[in-house]
Motif scaffolding. Structure first.
Motif, PDB file in Angstrom:
ATOM      1  N   MET A 200       0.788  -1.195  -0.105  1.00 60.02           N
ATOM      2  CA  MET A 200      -0.032   0.083  -0.174  1.00 60.02           C
ATOM      3  C   MET A 200       0.759   1.137   0.059  1.00 60.02           C
ATOM      4  O   MET A 200       1.825   1.316   0.776  1.00 60.02           O
ATOM      5  N   HIS A 201       0.716   2.125  -0.855  1.00 54.98           N
ATOM      6  CA  HIS A 201       1.275   3.251  -0.717  1.00 54.98           C
ATOM      7  C   HIS A 201       0.274   4.730  -0.758  1.00 54.98           C
ATOM      8  O   HIS A 201      -0.856   4.600  -1.173  1.00 54.98           O
ATOM      9  N   HIS A 212      -4.951   5.131   0.289  1.00 55.77           N
ATOM     10  CA  HIS A 212      -4.077   4.219   0.445  1.00 55.77           C
ATOM     11  C   HIS A 212      -4.207   3.310  -0.788  1.00 55.77           C
ATOM     12  O   HIS A 212      -5.194   2.423  -1.061  1.00 55.77           O
ATOM     13  N   LEU A 213      -3.263   3.347  -2.143  1.00 60.63           N
ATOM     14  CA  LEU A 213      -3.268   2.683  -3.058  1.00 60.63           C
ATOM     15  C   LEU A 213      -2.502   1.258  -2.864  1.00 60.63           C
ATOM     16  O   LEU A 213      -1.467   1.219  -2.536  1.00 60.63           O
TER      17      LEU A 213
END
Lengths: 554, 237
Positions: A200-201, A212-213
């Motif tokens: 997640m970033h 959060h992708l």
């Protein structure tokens, strides 16, 4: 272009592409499973395993190898989940609880891919790609191996030998699944599916919030999950997640991948038994049921009966805008009539009849066209029953493909078709009798009952889709559905391989004027009728309590 | 363990004497290590098969696909959208267009085009939908509330509210809305950003994507791309 015309065109394009591809692929698979040569990488794998790839196996030996390989798979996957936090690329996730780890291991080894976990919040990258996705390959190859063993039973005579399981397994993976999956994965990435190893970033959005992708090796898993009719999503939203299924093209590609091998295997069967028309009769029965299901669900979703759907002006709850009702219905029928269970829309929010047809698709035994391998052997068992019914009508000893269908064969076929009704209805009955059933429901009334029925139908038929409001992550459901998945996968294989062994031993009976012509459209019709009566009627009372009751009352 | 009704000499379970195992194989002399006997050894062979196939399918295959896929850097890494050099989201993942968390909680911001209702408020860490059936009373209530809210927010009669505006998507991350829902929001967005309705309508047209390849799926409007265009126009306008 009107939406209706676009939806029809989509189905025509899909059928056209499959019609085009099933011939070369079916013929290629027949060559793969009859060739004497071993590729270098295959010889290397066999040397590592320590088995002789050319040793022929009789059915009990073949079965023992199937069961041993699958048992190893369950143990390995269980251990991997329990030790997740000690493995690299765990993304900081904790080990999976014992009951859920058993359920997930049983689920992926049995080609079901029922998921009582949510991928993005439970599984690390290594568990996904080296644990779950590996079973996507090998469980599919096991299904194909068993189907091919049954076809050899029809094709061979006066021998007990059905081929070598290790050879069939390795060839299925190396020569069929891997190359197709690699091509499909790259196509999916080109369409927009992600393929990386990041976790997640955080990003800061225009509106000033934080999102959060996720990342992950998604496309590589997505490709084999469709191709192997597995269906376990990398993310909880499965094929409706834009990173798994970004647009209309990827959607059609995924549907195509699901149907590709199950619809090509009848051609392989026709090649191996020396009559392509026998394969056409089987594929026609599969196609008729599938198409009827597609039409029924699409019509019901566009008509959108149901109070909430009427108020909203359409049954778009749980569906994505880029797919719409048409693309969602096509996917839903395809995924439940094969043993896939991937979803691009949530079946729980379908109209009562639409959701009911997806349930019916599963309880028909997933033979239209069914899972990779399991669809073909399931349909051939139904063909044996159909031949038997025809034999009773005309008072002749039934024969299929030059083999007598005697008491032993019909007993094995009968045992096969009794397994899933026993598991589905027994499991549902048990859950409803205990407080667990009611506690797991999100919906109320008949729809709530359908959630429970759907869960056991999905597990026992190795589908893996869900009426996902169902709260599946309890020790009771993890255990009982886990057992249903294992028994629903491997007990039928016992009877299929026993049947194959018994057919292979026979001497062929010559074709006479009185022989039932099983390559004719009339037989396809009888086959569809027998499927509808034998399996459909078994589940009619349960369906009446669930989707039919809901549909009638709304 | 299942058995077959065959004569003992045909029993295939345990090839114990060399003559029998030779007959079992289809031809030629075999190295003795090729014979798998006993359940323990069979399981050991099965485990080795699994490990080798794990290496091939679970390590080499995803690494090879990733190697090729990283050639398509943009897609493989989630189709990021950059604003002033910084990643501001993904064109494939829908976002919440609410106001910042303030005193009265967060609510839809009139200056942005709004996406579809989302079960997780567009948080990719929890994807999925409401799972409510088409006649469920809770869904009826949610749809009714959403219809009234969308109509009031955009100052239009409830009859004009399209279906995608009042139903939750499957992923909870749907990046798209229907062209009808976009059209409904034009006046409100134009007013809030000090733009003309015609200018905003032109932006909607520019961001409307037809069916893929002309016949796959439904026409849709990417909300993030549209809002970026609106932001751009509002700055220069």
């Amino acid at each position: 272009m009107s939406q209706t015309f676009a939806d029809v065109l989509q189905i025509v394009a899909l059928v056209g592409a499959l019609a085009l591809v099933h011939r070369p692929l079916g013929d290629y698979m027949a060559r793969v499973y009859t060739s004497d040569k071993h590729l270098r990488i295959e010889r290397w794998i066999h040397r590592c395993v320590g088995t002789d790839p050319s040793a022929a196996m009789r059915w009990p030996v073949y079965l023992r190898a199937v069961l041993a390989f699958s048992a190893a798979g369950v143990l390995f996957l269980y251990a991997m989940q329990r030790l997740q936090d000690k493995l690299p690329m765990s993304l900081g996730f904790a080990p999976i609880d014992p009951d859920q780890a058993f359920n997930t291991a049983a689920s992926f080894v049995s080609n079901t891919n029922w998921q009582s976990y949510a991928g993005e919040s439970a599984m690390g990258h290594l568990t996904q790609m080296a644990g779950l996705a590996v079973q996507n390959f090998v469980s599919a190859a096991v299904g194909m191996a068993v189907a091919v063993a049954l076809v050899r039973g029809f094709a061979r005579s006066r021998t007990g030998e059905l081929g070598n399981f290790w050879t069939d397994l390795v060839r299925g993976v190396v020569r069929i699944l891997l190359p197709l999956a690699a091509v499909a994965a790259v196509l999916l990435v080109a369409a927009g599916a992600v393929q990386n190893f990041s976790g997640m970033h955080e990003v800061h959005t225009l509106s000033g919030s934080v999102q959060h992708l996720p990342g992950g090796p998604v496309a590589s898993q997505e490709a084999i999950k469709e191709l192997g009719t597995n269906g376990g999503g990398f993310y909880n939203a499965n094929c409706s997640h834009p990173f798994e299924n970004p647009n209309g093209f990827s959607n059609l590609l995924e549907i195509f991948l699901i149907l590709l091998i199950p619809l090509s295997l009848p051609r392989t069967f026709g090649r191996m038994v020396g009559s392509l028309r026998q394969g056409y009769a089987i594929v026609a029965a599969m196609g008729v049921i599938w198409l009827a299901g597609v039409v029924a669900v699409t019509v019901s979703e566009y008509a959108h009966p149901g109070t909430a759907a009427q108020l909203a002006g359409g049954a778009m709850e749980g569906k994505e805008q880029r797919f719409g009702e048409g693309g969602s219905s096509l996917f839903a029928v395809t995924t439940t009539m094969t043993s896939t269970g991937a979803v691009n829309s949530f079946h729980d929010s379908f109209t009562a009849f639409g959701g009911g047809v997806t349930l019916l698709g599963m309880v028909l035994g997933e033979i239209a066209p069914g899972g990779v391998g399991s669809g073909l052997y399931g349909m051939l068992v139904m063909a044996v029953i159909a031949v038997f019914v025809c034999g009773l009508m005309v008072g002749r000893t039934p024969e299929y493909l030059g083999k007598k269908i005697g008491p032993r064969e019909i007993k094995l076929a009968a045992c096969y078709i009794l397994i899933t009704p026993a598991l589905v209805l027994g499991g549902t009955g048990l859950a409803m009798a205990l407080p667990d059933g009611k506690e797991a429901m999100t919906n109320i009334g008949a729809h709530g009952f359908t959630e429970v029925l759907y869960a056991y139908a999905s597990g026992s038929n190795n589908n893996g889709s869900a009426f996902a409001g169902f709260g599946a992550d309890t020790p009771f459901f993890n255990t009982t559905i886990g057992l249903c998945m294992l028994l629903g996968r491997f007990l039928p294989m016992v009877f299929v391989l026993a049947l194959a062994g018994s057919l292979a031993r026979q001497a062929p009976v010559p074709v006479t004027a009185g022989t039932l012509r099983t390559e004719k459209p009339l037989f396809t019709g009888v086959l569809v009728g027998v499927i509808a009566i034998v399996t459909g009627l078994t589940f009619f009372p349960a369906l009446a309590l669930g989707p039919l009751a809901e549909g009638m009352s709304s | 363990m299942p058995t077959t009704p065959t004569t003992p000499s045909m029993d295939p379970m345990e090839p114990t004497d060399p003559a029998q195992s030779t007959r079992q194989s289809s031809g030629g002399a075999r190295s003795p290590r090729f014979r798998v006997r006993g359940t323990g050894r069979l399981l050991w062979a099965a485990l080795r098969a699994l490990l080798v196939l794990t290496l091939v399918c679970g390590v080499l295959y995803p690494l090879a696909v990733t190697g090729v896929a990283q050639g398509l850097t943009h897609q493989a890494n989630g189709s990021p959208v950059r604003v002033e050099g910084k990643e501001a989201g993904s064109e494939l993942i829908g976002q919440s267009w609410n106001t910042r968390q303030g005193k009265g909680g967060s609510r839809p911001d009139p200056k942005w085009f709004q996406g579809r209702p989302s079960a997780s408020d567009y948080d990719p860490r929890a994807t999925g939908s409401s799972q409510l059936g088409a006649s469920d009373p809770r869904l009826v209530k949610a749809v009714r509330t959403a219809r009234e809210r969308v109509a009031a927010f955009n100052h239009v009669p409830v009859e004009r509210v399209p279906k995608d505006a009042v139903t939750g998507s499957s992923s909870a991350l749907d990046p798209h809305i229907s062209p009808a829902y976009a059209a409904l929001q034009v006046d409100r967005v134009a007013e809030a950003n000090g733009l003309s309705a015609e200018a905003v309508r032109a932006l909607v047209d520019r961001c409307t994507e037809g069916r893929t390849a002309g016949f796959l799926g439904q026409p849709h409007v990417n909300v993030l791309r549209l809002n970026l265009a609106v932001r751009e126009a509002a700055r220069h306008g």
